[in-house]
Design a protein around this motif. Structure first.
Motif, mmCIF file in Angstrom:
data_model
loop_
_atom_site.group_PDB
_atom_site.id
_atom_site.type_symbol
_atom_site.label_atom_id
_atom_site.label_comp_id
_atom_site.label_asym_id
_atom_site.label_seq_id
_atom_site.Cartn_x
_atom_site.Cartn_y
_atom_site.Cartn_z
ATOM 1 N N MET A 1 0.794 -1.137 -0.139
ATOM 2 C CA MET A 1 -0.020 0.047 0.026
ATOM 3 C C MET A 1 0.846 1.274 -0.137
ATOM 4 S SD MET A 1 -3.160 0.682 0.144
ATOM 5 C CE MET A 1 -4.386 2.022 0.389
ATOM 6 N N ARG A 2 1.787 1.167 0.799
ATOM 7 C CA ARG A 2 2.898 2.340 0.571
ATOM 8 C C ARG A 2 3.253 2.925 -0.819
ATOM 9 N NH1 ARG A 2 6.180 5.257 4.270
ATOM 10 N NH2 ARG A 2 8.245 5.645 3.131
ATOM 11 N N ASN A 3 3.586 2.097 -1.625
ATOM 12 C CA ASN A 3 4.405 2.122 -2.876
ATOM 13 C C ASN A 3 3.272 2.754 -3.557
ATOM 14 O OD1 ASN A 3 6.772 0.963 -2.514
ATOM 15 N ND2 ASN A 3 6.102 -0.937 -3.266
ATOM 16 N N PHE A 4 1.760 2.394 -3.378
ATOM 17 C CA PHE A 4 0.661 3.241 -3.979
ATOM 18 C C PHE A 4 0.547 4.525 -3.780
ATOM 19 C CE2 PHE A 4 -3.736 4.565 -4.185
ATOM 20 C CZ PHE A 4 -3.939 4.529 -5.477
ATOM 21 N N SER A 5 0.763 4.683 -2.337
ATOM 22 C CA SER A 5 0.623 5.871 -1.949
ATOM 23 C C SER A 5 1.657 6.962 -2.315
ATOM 24 C CB SER A 5 0.530 6.080 -0.187
ATOM 25 O OG SER A 5 -0.426 5.317 0.362
ATOM 26 N N GLU A 6 3.076 6.445 -2.524
ATOM 27 C CA GLU A 6 4.092 7.268 -2.991
ATOM 28 C C GLU A 6 3.784 7.724 -4.428
ATOM 29 O OE1 GLU A 6 7.263 4.921 -2.224
ATOM 30 O OE2 GLU A 6 7.303 5.530 0.077
ATOM 31 N N ILE A 7 3.371 6.503 -5.146
ATOM 32 C CA ILE A 7 3.098 7.013 -6.442
ATOM 33 C C ILE A 7 1.900 7.912 -6.685
ATOM 34 C CG2 ILE A 7 2.127 5.765 -8.732
ATOM 35 C CD1 ILE A 7 3.474 3.303 -7.854
ATOM 36 N N ALA A 8 0.914 7.801 -5.974
ATOM 37 C CA ALA A 8 -0.251 8.831 -5.971
ATOM 38 C C ALA A 8 0.424 10.226 -5.710
ATOM 39 C CB ALA A 8 -1.146 8.275 -5.058
ATOM 40 N N VAL A 9 1.183 10.244 -4.709
ATOM 41 C CA VAL A 9 1.726 11.632 -4.198
ATOM 42 C C VAL A 9 2.487 12.135 -5.407
ATOM 43 C CG1 VAL A 9 3.140 12.847 -2.792
ATOM 44 C CG2 VAL A 9 1.500 11.371 -1.639
ATOM 45 N N CYS A 10 3.410 11.349 -6.188
ATOM 46 C CA CYS A 10 4.292 11.678 -7.067
ATOM 47 C C CYS A 10 3.447 12.100 -8.460
ATOM 48 C CB CYS A 10 5.098 10.648 -7.663
ATOM 49 S SG CYS A 10 6.705 10.391 -6.544
#
Length: 97
Positions: A1-10
Motif C-alpha cells: 500500500m505504501r508504494n501506491f501512496s508514494e506513486i499517487a503523491v508523485c
C-alpha cells in the motif's frame, strides 16, 4: 500500500507542476485554460475540427465552443477552412494558424 501512496503523491505533484506551467504559458498568450484545451484538441487533428467535434472532444456545449472559437479567431490562434460559405459555420473545420 505504501508504494501506491508514494506513486499517487508523485503523480499529484507532477500534475500540479504541469498546471502551473500551463497557467503561466496561457497567461503569456493572453488566453484562458479553456482556450488552450480547445487548441490542443484542434492540434491533435491535422485536418481540423468542426465546432460539433470540438464540443464532443472538450465535453462542452456548442455555445461555449462558439465563444471560445470566436476568441481564438480574434487572437489569430485558429482559422477556419471556410469550405462551406453558405452560412452554416458548424460544418467548417478549425485549424491552428
Amino acid at each position: 500500500m505504501r508504494n501506491f501512496s508514494e506513486i499517487a503523491v508523485c503523480i499529484e505533484n507532477i500534475n500540479k507542476k504541469i498546471s502551473k506551467i500551463k497557467r503561466e504559458k496561457t497567461a503569456q498568450l493572453g488566453i484562458k485554460n479553456a482556450h488552450f484545451n480547445c487548441m490542443m484538441h484542434i492540434d491533435l487533428t491535422p485536418d481540423g475540427l468542426t465546432p460539433t467535434e470540438i464540443s464532443k472532444d472538450c465535453n462542452v456545449d456548442k455555445a461555449f465552443v462558439s465563444r471560445i472559437t470566436a476568441d481564438l479567431i480574434r487572437g489569430e490562434f485558429i482559422c477556419t477552412n471556410q469550405k462551406f460559405n453558405d452560412g452554416r459555420k458548424y460544418r467548417n473545420k478549425y485549424i491552428l494558424t
